[in-house]
Design a protein around this motif. Structure first.
Motif, PDB file in Angstrom:
ATOM      1  N   SER A  33       0.823  -1.217   0.000  1.00 25.17           N
ATOM      2  CA  SER A  33       0.000   0.000   0.000  1.00 25.17           C
ATOM      3  C   SER A  33       0.852   1.259   0.000  1.00 25.17           C
ATOM      4  N   PHE A  37      -1.227   1.964  -5.592  1.00 23.29           N
ATOM      5  CA  PHE A  37      -2.261   1.013  -5.997  1.00 23.29           C
ATOM      6  C   PHE A  37      -1.652  -0.231  -6.630  1.00 23.29           C
ATOM      7  N   HIS A  82      -9.022  -3.645  -5.682  1.00 20.26           N
ATOM      8  CA  HIS A  82      -9.889  -2.463  -5.705  1.00 20.26           C
ATOM      9  C   HIS A  82      -9.178  -1.348  -4.960  1.00 20.26           C
ATOM     10  N   ASP A  83      -9.358  -0.116  -5.419  1.00 19.67           N
ATOM     11  CA  ASP A  83      -8.697   1.015  -4.769  1.00 19.67           C
ATOM     12  C   ASP A  83      -9.146   1.204  -3.325  1.00 19.67           C
ATOM     13  N   GLN A  86      -6.778  -0.848  -1.091  1.00 18.98           N
ATOM     14  CA  GLN A  86      -5.488  -0.187  -0.899  1.00 18.98           C
ATOM     15  C   GLN A  86      -5.629   0.996   0.045  1.00 18.98           C
ATOM     16  N   GLN A  87      -6.659   1.788  -0.143  1.00 17.72           N
ATOM     17  CA  GLN A  87      -6.893   2.961   0.695  1.00 17.72           C
ATOM     18  C   GLN A  87      -7.096   2.556   2.152  1.00 17.72           C
TER      19      GLN A  87
END
Length: 135
Positions: A33, A37, A82-83, A86-87
Protein backbone atom coordinates in the motif's frame (compact mmCIF):
# COMPACT_ATOMS: atom_id res chain seq x y z
CA UNK A 1 -23.48 1.26 -12.55
CA UNK A 2 -24.66 -2.06 -11.11
CA UNK A 3 -21.28 -3.72 -11.72
CA UNK A 4 -19.50 -0.83 -9.99
CA UNK A 5 -21.75 -1.30 -6.96
CA UNK A 6 -20.94 -5.01 -6.95
CA UNK A 7 -17.22 -4.25 -7.07
CA UNK A 8 -17.56 -1.85 -4.12
CA UNK A 9 -19.60 -4.42 -2.21
CA UNK A 10 -16.96 -7.08 -2.79
CA UNK A 11 -14.21 -4.63 -1.81
CA UNK A 12 -16.09 -3.76 1.38
CA UNK A 13 -16.42 -7.46 2.21
CA UNK A 14 -12.71 -8.04 1.61
CA UNK A 15 -11.86 -5.07 3.83
CA UNK A 16 -13.96 -6.58 6.62
CA UNK A 17 -11.81 -9.74 6.50
CA UNK A 18 -8.40 -8.02 6.63
CA UNK A 19 -8.22 -8.30 10.42
CA UNK A 20 -8.16 -12.11 10.09
CA UNK A 21 -5.04 -12.16 7.91
CA UNK A 22 -1.79 -13.70 9.09
CA UNK A 23 0.51 -10.92 10.37
CA UNK A 24 3.00 -11.53 7.52
CA UNK A 25 0.24 -11.15 4.91
CA UNK A 26 -0.94 -7.94 6.56
CA UNK A 27 2.64 -6.59 6.67
CA UNK A 28 3.03 -7.44 2.97
CA UNK A 29 -0.17 -5.50 2.24
CA UNK A 30 1.10 -2.52 4.23
CA UNK A 31 4.33 -2.46 2.24
CA UNK A 32 2.37 -2.80 -1.00
CA UNK A 33 0.00 0.00 0.00
CA UNK A 34 2.94 2.35 0.58
CA UNK A 35 4.02 1.63 -3.01
CA UNK A 36 0.62 2.78 -4.28
CA UNK A 37 -2.26 1.01 -6.00
CA UNK A 38 0.14 -1.19 -7.96
CA UNK A 39 3.85 -1.91 -8.06
CA UNK A 40 6.27 -3.75 -10.26
CA UNK A 41 7.12 -7.31 -9.23
CA UNK A 42 10.81 -6.38 -9.66
CA UNK A 43 10.45 -3.79 -6.88
CA UNK A 44 8.98 -6.43 -4.56
CA UNK A 45 11.83 -8.78 -5.40
CA UNK A 46 14.29 -6.09 -4.30
CA UNK A 47 12.33 -5.54 -1.08
CA UNK A 48 12.54 -9.29 -0.33
CA UNK A 49 16.16 -8.68 0.65
CA UNK A 50 15.28 -6.01 3.22
CA UNK A 51 14.04 -6.11 6.77
CA UNK A 52 11.08 -4.01 5.58
CA UNK A 53 9.68 -7.24 4.21
CA UNK A 54 7.67 -9.51 6.56
CA UNK A 55 9.50 -12.43 8.21
CA UNK A 56 8.38 -14.89 5.55
CA UNK A 57 8.88 -12.36 2.76
CA UNK A 58 6.38 -10.67 0.51
CA UNK A 59 6.41 -13.35 -2.17
CA UNK A 60 5.28 -16.03 0.25
CA UNK A 61 2.14 -14.01 1.01
CA UNK A 62 1.35 -12.97 -2.55
CA UNK A 63 -0.29 -16.19 -3.75
CA UNK A 64 -2.50 -16.29 -0.66
CA UNK A 65 -3.48 -12.64 -1.18
CA UNK A 66 -4.32 -13.42 -4.81
CA UNK A 67 -6.34 -16.49 -3.78
CA UNK A 68 -8.49 -14.49 -1.37
CA UNK A 69 -9.03 -11.70 -3.92
CA UNK A 70 -7.09 -8.90 -2.24
CA UNK A 71 -4.45 -8.43 -4.94
CA UNK A 72 -4.00 -9.42 -8.57
CA UNK A 73 -0.83 -10.18 -10.49
CA UNK A 74 -0.62 -9.50 -14.22
CA UNK A 75 1.94 -8.22 -16.67
CA UNK A 76 4.71 -7.99 -14.09
CA UNK A 77 2.59 -5.85 -11.75
CA UNK A 78 0.98 -6.57 -8.42
CA UNK A 79 -2.17 -4.49 -7.93
CA UNK A 80 -4.85 -4.23 -5.30
CA UNK A 81 -8.13 -5.74 -6.51
CA UNK A 82 -9.89 -2.46 -5.71
CA UNK A 83 -8.70 1.02 -4.77
CA UNK A 84 -10.84 0.91 -1.61
CA UNK A 85 -8.78 -2.02 -0.33
CA UNK A 86 -5.49 -0.19 -0.90
CA UNK A 87 -6.89 2.96 0.70
CA UNK A 88 -8.15 1.07 3.74
CA UNK A 89 -4.86 -0.77 4.30
CA UNK A 90 -2.85 2.44 3.86
CA UNK A 91 -5.01 4.61 6.10
CA UNK A 92 -4.96 2.00 8.87
CA UNK A 93 -1.20 2.04 9.22
CA UNK A 94 -0.16 4.10 12.24
CA UNK A 95 1.11 7.47 10.98
CA UNK A 96 4.62 7.10 12.43
CA UNK A 97 4.87 3.55 11.09
CA UNK A 98 3.67 4.79 7.68
CA UNK A 99 6.35 7.49 7.64
CA UNK A 100 8.99 4.92 8.56
CA UNK A 101 7.79 2.54 5.84
CA UNK A 102 7.89 5.25 3.15
CA UNK A 103 11.33 6.40 4.25
CA UNK A 104 12.82 2.91 4.59
CA UNK A 105 11.37 1.63 1.31
CA UNK A 106 12.67 4.68 -0.59
CA UNK A 107 16.07 4.49 1.07
CA UNK A 108 16.44 0.75 0.48
CA UNK A 109 15.36 0.92 -3.16
CA UNK A 110 17.57 3.93 -3.79
CA UNK A 111 20.61 2.18 -2.36
CA UNK A 112 19.84 -1.21 -3.90
CA UNK A 113 18.65 -0.42 -7.38
CA UNK A 114 20.61 0.34 -10.49
CA UNK A 115 18.29 3.32 -10.95
CA UNK A 116 16.49 2.01 -14.01
CA UNK A 117 13.25 3.72 -15.02
CA UNK A 118 11.09 1.25 -13.05
CA UNK A 119 12.96 1.81 -9.79
CA UNK A 120 13.02 5.59 -10.28
CA UNK A 121 9.24 5.62 -10.80
CA UNK A 122 8.72 3.43 -7.72
CA UNK A 123 10.96 5.59 -5.54
CA UNK A 124 9.26 8.75 -6.78
CA UNK A 125 5.82 7.33 -6.00
CA UNK A 126 6.86 6.20 -2.53
CA UNK A 127 8.59 9.51 -1.77
CA UNK A 128 5.48 11.43 -2.82
CA UNK A 129 3.48 9.43 -0.30
CA UNK A 130 6.13 10.19 2.32
CA UNK A 131 6.04 13.94 1.57
CA UNK A 132 2.24 13.97 1.73
CA UNK A 133 2.42 12.70 5.31
CA UNK A 134 3.99 15.98 6.34
CA UNK A 135 1.57 18.30 4.57
Amino acid sequence: VYSLKTDETVATFIISTLSTLHPDALKALQVLSCCGFHTDVAVLELLEESDISPCRGIRSSLQYLVDVGIVEIAGGLVAFAHDLIQQHVYENIDLSQRRDLHFNISLFLGLKSSMNSTSIQAISSIENGFKNLYI
